[in-house]
Design a protein around this motif. Structure first.
Motif, PDB file in Angstrom:
ATOM      1  N   VAL A 107       9.832   0.508   7.593  1.00 45.44           N
ATOM      2  CA  VAL A 107       9.180   1.112   6.435  1.00 45.44           C
ATOM      3  C   VAL A 107       7.920   0.313   6.141  1.00 45.44           C
ATOM      4  O   VAL A 107       7.964  -0.915   6.030  1.00 45.44           O
ATOM      5  CB  VAL A 107      10.110   1.123   5.201  1.00 45.44           C
ATOM      6  N   GLU A 108       6.798   1.035   6.055  1.00 44.72           N
ATOM      7  CA  GLU A 108       5.536   0.384   5.704  1.00 44.72           C
ATOM      8  C   GLU A 108       4.765   1.286   4.749  1.00 44.72           C
ATOM      9  O   GLU A 108       5.002   2.488   4.682  1.00 44.72           O
ATOM     10  CB  GLU A 108       4.707   0.055   6.944  1.00 44.72           C
ATOM     11  N   THR A 109       3.850   0.666   4.018  1.00 41.05           N
ATOM     12  CA  THR A 109       3.032   1.442   3.093  1.00 41.05           C
ATOM     13  C   THR A 109       1.960   2.185   3.879  1.00 41.05           C
ATOM     14  O   THR A 109       1.708   1.880   5.053  1.00 41.05           O
ATOM     15  CB  THR A 109       2.338   0.535   2.055  1.00 41.05           C
ATOM     16  N   VAL A 110       1.322   3.154   3.234  1.00 39.86           N
ATOM     17  CA  VAL A 110       0.243   3.886   3.905  1.00 39.86           C
ATOM     18  C   VAL A 110      -0.924   2.960   4.238  1.00 39.86           C
ATOM     19  O   VAL A 110      -1.716   3.256   5.127  1.00 39.86           O
ATOM     20  CB  VAL A 110      -0.240   5.095   3.063  1.00 39.86           C
ATOM     21  N   GLU A 111      -0.995   1.817   3.554  1.00 36.56           N
ATOM     22  CA  GLU A 111      -2.033   0.816   3.853  1.00 36.56           C
ATOM     23  C   GLU A 111      -1.639  -0.082   5.023  1.00 36.56           C
ATOM     24  O   GLU A 111      -2.422  -0.915   5.461  1.00 36.56           O
ATOM     25  CB  GLU A 111      -2.311  -0.062   2.621  1.00 36.56           C
ATOM     26  N   GLY A 112      -0.401   0.071   5.533  1.00 34.86           N
ATOM     27  CA  GLY A 112       0.040  -0.704   6.686  1.00 34.86           C
ATOM     28  C   GLY A 112       0.830  -1.953   6.356  1.00 34.86           C
ATOM     29  O   GLY A 112       1.172  -2.731   7.250  1.00 34.86           O
ATOM     30  N   GLU A 113       1.166  -2.180   5.079  1.00 39.37           N
ATOM     31  CA  GLU A 113       1.950  -3.356   4.714  1.00 39.37           C
ATOM     32  C   GLU A 113       3.417  -3.103   5.049  1.00 39.37           C
ATOM     33  O   GLU A 113       4.015  -2.128   4.601  1.00 39.37           O
ATOM     34  CB  GLU A 113       1.818  -3.646   3.217  1.00 39.37           C
ATOM     35  N   ARG A 114       3.998  -3.979   5.846  1.00 44.01           N
ATOM     36  CA  ARG A 114       5.394  -3.836   6.264  1.00 44.01           C
ATOM     37  C   ARG A 114       6.317  -4.194   5.104  1.00 44.01           C
ATOM     38  O   ARG A 114       6.186  -5.258   4.509  1.00 44.01           O
ATOM     39  CB  ARG A 114       5.655  -4.743   7.464  1.00 44.01           C
ATOM     40  N   ILE A 115       7.256  -3.307   4.801  1.00 41.22           N
ATOM     41  CA  ILE A 115       8.207  -3.523   3.713  1.00 41.22           C
ATOM     42  C   ILE A 115       9.532  -4.034   4.267  1.00 41.22           C
ATOM     43  O   ILE A 115      10.148  -4.926   3.706  1.00 41.22           O
ATOM     44  CB  ILE A 115       8.453  -2.213   2.922  1.00 41.22           C
ATOM     45  N   GLY A 116       9.996  -3.465   5.371  1.00 41.47           N
ATOM     46  CA  GLY A 116      11.260  -3.868   5.975  1.00 41.47           C
ATOM     47  C   GLY A 116      11.845  -2.728   6.783  1.00 41.47           C
ATOM     48  O   GLY A 116      11.115  -1.833   7.217  1.00 41.47           O
ATOM     49  N   LEU A 163       9.757   5.001  12.299  1.00 50.32           N
ATOM     50  CA  LEU A 163       8.752   4.582  11.324  1.00 50.32           C
ATOM     51  C   LEU A 163       8.737   5.535  10.133  1.00 50.32           C
ATOM     52  O   LEU A 163       8.724   6.757  10.302  1.00 50.32           O
ATOM     53  CB  LEU A 163       7.360   4.552  11.969  1.00 50.32           C
ATOM     54  N   ILE A 164       8.738   4.958   8.938  1.00 48.77           N
ATOM     55  CA  ILE A 164       8.586   5.716   7.701  1.00 48.77           C
ATOM     56  C   ILE A 164       7.434   5.084   6.932  1.00 48.77           C
ATOM     57  O   ILE A 164       7.455   3.876   6.656  1.00 48.77           O
ATOM     58  CB  ILE A 164       9.874   5.686   6.851  1.00 48.77           C
ATOM     59  N   ARG A 165       6.430   5.902   6.602  1.00 45.02           N
ATOM     60  CA  ARG A 165       5.297   5.425   5.794  1.00 45.02           C
ATOM     61  C   ARG A 165       5.491   5.926   4.374  1.00 45.02           C
ATOM     62  O   ARG A 165       5.794   7.095   4.160  1.00 45.02           O
ATOM     63  CB  ARG A 165       3.977   5.931   6.356  1.00 45.02           C
ATOM     64  N   ILE A 166       5.311   4.991   3.439  1.00 43.56           N
ATOM     65  CA  ILE A 166       5.501   5.362   2.038  1.00 43.56           C
ATOM     66  C   ILE A 166       4.213   5.198   1.247  1.00 43.56           C
ATOM     67  O   ILE A 166       3.395   4.334   1.538  1.00 43.56           O
ATOM     68  CB  ILE A 166       6.632   4.541   1.377  1.00 43.56           C
ATOM     69  N   ASP A 167       4.055   6.073   0.264  1.00 50.13           N
ATOM     70  CA  ASP A 167       2.974   5.966  -0.720  1.00 50.13           C
ATOM     71  C   ASP A 167       3.678   5.552  -2.010  1.00 50.13           C
ATOM     72  O   ASP A 167       4.125   6.392  -2.783  1.00 50.13           O
ATOM     73  CB  ASP A 167       2.261   7.301  -0.872  1.00 50.13           C
ATOM     74  N   ALA A 168       3.829   4.253  -2.170  1.00 46.91           N
ATOM     75  CA  ALA A 168       4.654   3.708  -3.247  1.00 46.91           C
ATOM     76  C   ALA A 168       3.954   3.806  -4.596  1.00 46.91           C
ATOM     77  O   ALA A 168       2.844   3.302  -4.757  1.00 46.91           O
ATOM     78  CB  ALA A 168       4.998   2.248  -2.952  1.00 46.91           C
ATOM     79  N   PRO A 169       4.612   4.452  -5.555  1.00 46.37           N
ATOM     80  CA  PRO A 169       4.028   4.476  -6.900  1.00 46.37           C
ATOM     81  C   PRO A 169       4.040   3.069  -7.490  1.00 46.37           C
ATOM     82  O   PRO A 169       4.840   2.224  -7.072  1.00 46.37           O
ATOM     83  CB  PRO A 169       4.954   5.412  -7.677  1.00 46.37           C
ATOM     84  N   GLU A 170       3.187   2.844  -8.454  1.00 49.54           N
ATOM     85  CA  GLU A 170       3.075   1.523  -9.068  1.00 49.54           C
ATOM     86  C   GLU A 170       4.437   1.068  -9.583  1.00 49.54           C
ATOM     87  O   GLU A 170       5.153   1.822 -10.234  1.00 49.54           O
ATOM     88  CB  GLU A 170       2.068   1.592 -10.206  1.00 49.54           C
ATOM     89  N   GLY A 171       4.801  -0.171  -9.272  1.00 54.44           N
ATOM     90  CA  GLY A 171       6.041  -0.757  -9.739  1.00 54.44           C
ATOM     91  C   GLY A 171       7.229  -0.602  -8.821  1.00 54.44           C
ATOM     92  O   GLY A 171       8.219  -1.290  -8.976  1.00 54.44           O
ATOM     93  N   LEU A 172       7.159   0.308  -7.818  1.00 59.01           N
ATOM     94  CA  LEU A 172       8.308   0.531  -6.946  1.00 59.01           C
ATOM     95  C   LEU A 172       8.671  -0.691  -6.115  1.00 59.01           C
ATOM     96  O   LEU A 172       9.844  -0.969  -5.896  1.00 59.01           O
ATOM     97  CB  LEU A 172       8.041   1.717  -6.004  1.00 59.01           C
ATOM     98  N   LEU A 173       7.669  -1.433  -5.678  1.00 56.25           N
ATOM     99  CA  LEU A 173       7.931  -2.581  -4.797  1.00 56.25           C
ATOM    100  C   LEU A 173       7.928  -3.914  -5.537  1.00 56.25           C
ATOM    101  O   LEU A 173       7.848  -4.974  -4.926  1.00 56.25           O
ATOM    102  CB  LEU A 173       6.883  -2.608  -3.669  1.00 56.25           C
ATOM    103  N   GLU A 174       8.051  -3.849  -6.857  1.00 52.10           N
ATOM    104  CA  GLU A 174       8.090  -5.073  -7.655  1.00 52.10           C
ATOM    105  C   GLU A 174       9.514  -5.335  -8.119  1.00 52.10           C
ATOM    106  O   GLU A 174      10.311  -4.418  -8.249  1.00 52.10           O
ATOM    107  CB  GLU A 174       7.166  -4.932  -8.866  1.00 52.10           C
TER     108      GLU A 174
END
Length: 175
Positions: A107-116, A163-174
């Motif tokens: 899982v990574e953000t649309v900006e390419g940051e790997r989440i896990g 691969l799953i790309r996410i467009d994370a809304p503000e606060g989701l990854l905090e």
């Protein structure tokens, strides 16, 4: 051959070699068309079986396999996953996926940051939730993220390339 579990046996039932099993498929009607299955023991050992009969009882399925006509003959199948070849899975729509297809997807953000990586799919009665293990790759010490499996968030799902790309809304990854 890759297998997909459709049931897991939990105990014997009756005197004729029947087994009680938890249903692991979203398509229980598939038992009507299934003749050959594979029992996979916790050790990984496989045995091909012929499904002679089945019926549903409450939320479970009762399975009767050819040649297993006593409690003793069925006992060796307790705690086995009952599987079918991956090639025999039910056809899904283009935007639908089996849980096992999502497990281990990066899982990574649309900006390419790997989440896990997805380690589990939780069912809550509404939108499924992806449990994503960061594995300590981010500065979070290896925490789990709970990401709704919604089209507005999971904007790209590529199970073939895991691969799953996410467009994370503000606060989701905090946290």
């Amino acid at each position: 051959m890759d297998l997909v579990a459709i049931a897991k046996t939990v105990r014997t039932r009756g005197l004729r070699g029947e087994l009680v099993a938890e249903v692991l498929t979203d398509f229980p009607e598939r038992f009507d068309e299934t003749e050959t299955v594979f029992a996979v023991e916790p050790s990984g050992e496989r045995e091909e079986l012929k499904l002679e009969n089945h019926w549903f009882q409450k939320d479970r399925v009762i399975l009767k396999f050819a040649g297993r006509d006593s409690i003793e003959a069925a006992q060796s199948l307790v705690n086995c996953e009952i599987c079918v070849p991956e090639s025999e899975t039910v056809e899904l729509e283009d935007d639908e996926f089996f849980d096992w297809q999502l497990i281990d997807c990066l899982v990574e953000t649309v900006e390419g940051e790997r989440i896990g990586a997805v380690k589990e799919v939780m069912r809550t009665g509404g939108t499924e939730i992806l449990v994503v293990d960061s594995g300590g790759e981010r500065e979070d010490g290896g925490k789990d993220y709970l990401i709704p499996f919604a089209e507005t968030i999971c904007v790209e799902v590529d199970v073939e390339n895991k691969l799953i790309r996410i467009d994370a809304p503000e606060g989701l990854l905090e946290f």
